[in-house]
Enzyme design. Structure first.
Site, PDB file in Angstrom:
ATOM      1  N   ALA A 150      -9.429   4.000  -0.511  1.00  0.00           N
ATOM      2  CA  ALA A 150     -10.380   3.989   0.434  1.00  0.00           C
ATOM      3  C   ALA A 150      -9.387   4.139   1.796  1.00  0.00           C
ATOM      4  O   ALA A 150     -10.149   4.325   2.821  1.00  0.00           O
ATOM      5  CB  ALA A 150     -10.972   2.930   0.590  1.00  0.00           C
ATOM      6  N   ALA A 151      -8.279   4.526   1.776  1.00  0.00           N
ATOM      7  CA  ALA A 151      -7.414   4.799   2.980  1.00  0.00           C
ATOM      8  C   ALA A 151      -7.865   6.079   3.696  1.00  0.00           C
ATOM      9  O   ALA A 151      -8.131   5.962   4.869  1.00  0.00           O
ATOM     10  CB  ALA A 151      -6.144   4.989   2.661  1.00  0.00           C
ATOM     11  N   GLY A 152      -8.256   7.299   2.839  1.00  0.00           N
ATOM     12  CA  GLY A 152      -8.688   8.419   3.590  1.00  0.00           C
ATOM     13  C   GLY A 152      -9.988   8.293   3.848  1.00  0.00           C
ATOM     14  O   GLY A 152     -10.430   8.706   5.175  1.00  0.00           O
ATOM     15  N   ASP A 153     -10.990   7.484   3.366  1.00  0.00           N
ATOM     16  CA  ASP A 153     -12.314   7.281   3.977  1.00  0.00           C
ATOM     17  C   ASP A 153     -12.438   6.231   5.035  1.00  0.00           C
ATOM     18  O   ASP A 153     -12.993   6.485   6.067  1.00  0.00           O
ATOM     19  CB  ASP A 153     -13.019   6.180   2.669  1.00  0.00           C
ATOM     20  CG  ASP A 153     -13.302   6.978   1.262  1.00  0.00           C
ATOM     21  OD1 ASP A 153     -13.445   8.412   1.582  1.00  0.00           O
ATOM     22  OD2 ASP A 153     -13.478   6.345   0.405  1.00  0.00           O
TER      23      ASP A 153
END
Length: 302
Positions: free
Chosen positions: A251-254
């Site tokens: 979820a880093a990109g999210d």
């Protein structure tokens, strides 16, 4: 109050196993821990917007099961407008099977469930949400015709349209690009979209320029520890990543996408919004899980 950001996309329950390394084909490995946590790129991005200071509505589907009820509740408690989150009968909620290794890298298998039933007509039912928004965000975990319709509708309405092309397995349809203000792939997604192997800033720039040639308005390529590269018709700008010790990159990109969108609707300039999204993403990788890792605005105060 009308939501300034609308996310059209997926909701998944993440089933997360941690192990020392990722298994090879046909191999059984002992794991170290297991937990379930609400996820899905669409829902994660909506939660990130909400926690980072933006008003947001979600349009998506869940199944008529315990996971679906948990996914709906997880958004509701964040103050997200959930009128567009519909329960589909006779189908499971989306599920993501995630393995995370000791180096914080992951591999993911996704079962679409209710996400696969999100049609253009499903989104059109909530056109009032799109009309009231400033920013519309899509990803690729729902049917492509639904993404295509939403992108075109966003452009028709004059909104800022963000496409996070994840997961990308090949080039996007050519007619999508003209509808996209910000295309936000990571390294592997940029390579899938362009055929340019992205390993450093120079190759990222070449991939970004190729995406501009295809018709995207602007491109932000996220490069993990190397930061992010903004590529526009006027040139390119590198944004170094904050230095952190990663625990889990899920979820880093999210988180970056949600932080970037929240920054835009809060009035930040483009570069400031990118930096804000990076700060949020950097904090998220120091924590385990998808939505539990996403920080709140107060945690990013200078």
């Amino acid at each position: 109050m009308n939501a300034k950001v609308v996310v059209v996309g997926s909701l998944n329950m993440d089933l997360v196993a941690r192990a020392q390394r990722l298994p090879r084909a046909g191999e059984t490995l002992p794991g170290e821990s297991f937990f379930t946590v609400p996820g899905g790129k669409g829902a994660n991005q909506a939660v990130a917007v909400a926690r980072l200071g933006g008003s947001v509505a979600m349009i998506g589907n869940v199944g008529d099961d315990d996971y679906g009820r948990q996914l709906h509740r997880a958004l509701y408690v964040e103050g997200i407008d959930c009128q567009g989150v519909i329960t589909c009968q006779g189908v499971s909620s989306g599920v993501a099977l995630i393995t995370v290794d000791a180096a914080s890298q992951n591999c993911i298998v996704i079962i679409p469930g209710g996400n696969g039933l999100l049609t253009p007509q499903s989104v059109q039912r909530f056109d009032a949400l799109l009309q009231a928004a400033e920013v519309i965000i899509c990803q690729l975990e729902v049917p492509t015709d639904t993404v295509a319709w939403t992108l075109a509708r966003g452009r028709e309405l004059g909104k800022q349209v963000i496409l996070n092309p994840a997961p990308a397995t090949g080039p996007l349809p050519a007619d999508w690009f003209a509808h996209i203000d910000y295309l936000t792939p990571n390294e592997s997604e940029a390579e899938a979209l362009t055929g340019v192997a992205v390993a450093d800033l120079d190759s990222a720039r070449r991939a970004g320029e190729r995406l501009l040639q295809l018709g995207a308005g602007k491109v932000i390529i996220t490069l993990g520890a190397q930061g992010a590269l903004l590529v526009t018709p006027e040139g390119h700008q590198h944004f170094p990543a904050p230095l952190v010790q990663p625990l889990d990159t899920t979820a880093a990109g999210d988180t970056f996408i949600g932080g970037f969108a929240a920054g835009l609707v809060r009035g930040l300039e483009e570069g400031e919004a990118i930096t804000f999204g990076q700060r949020a993403a950097a904090l998220s990788v120091t924590r385990a899980g998808a939505q539990p890792s996403i920080p709140y605005l107060a945690e990013l105060a200078p």
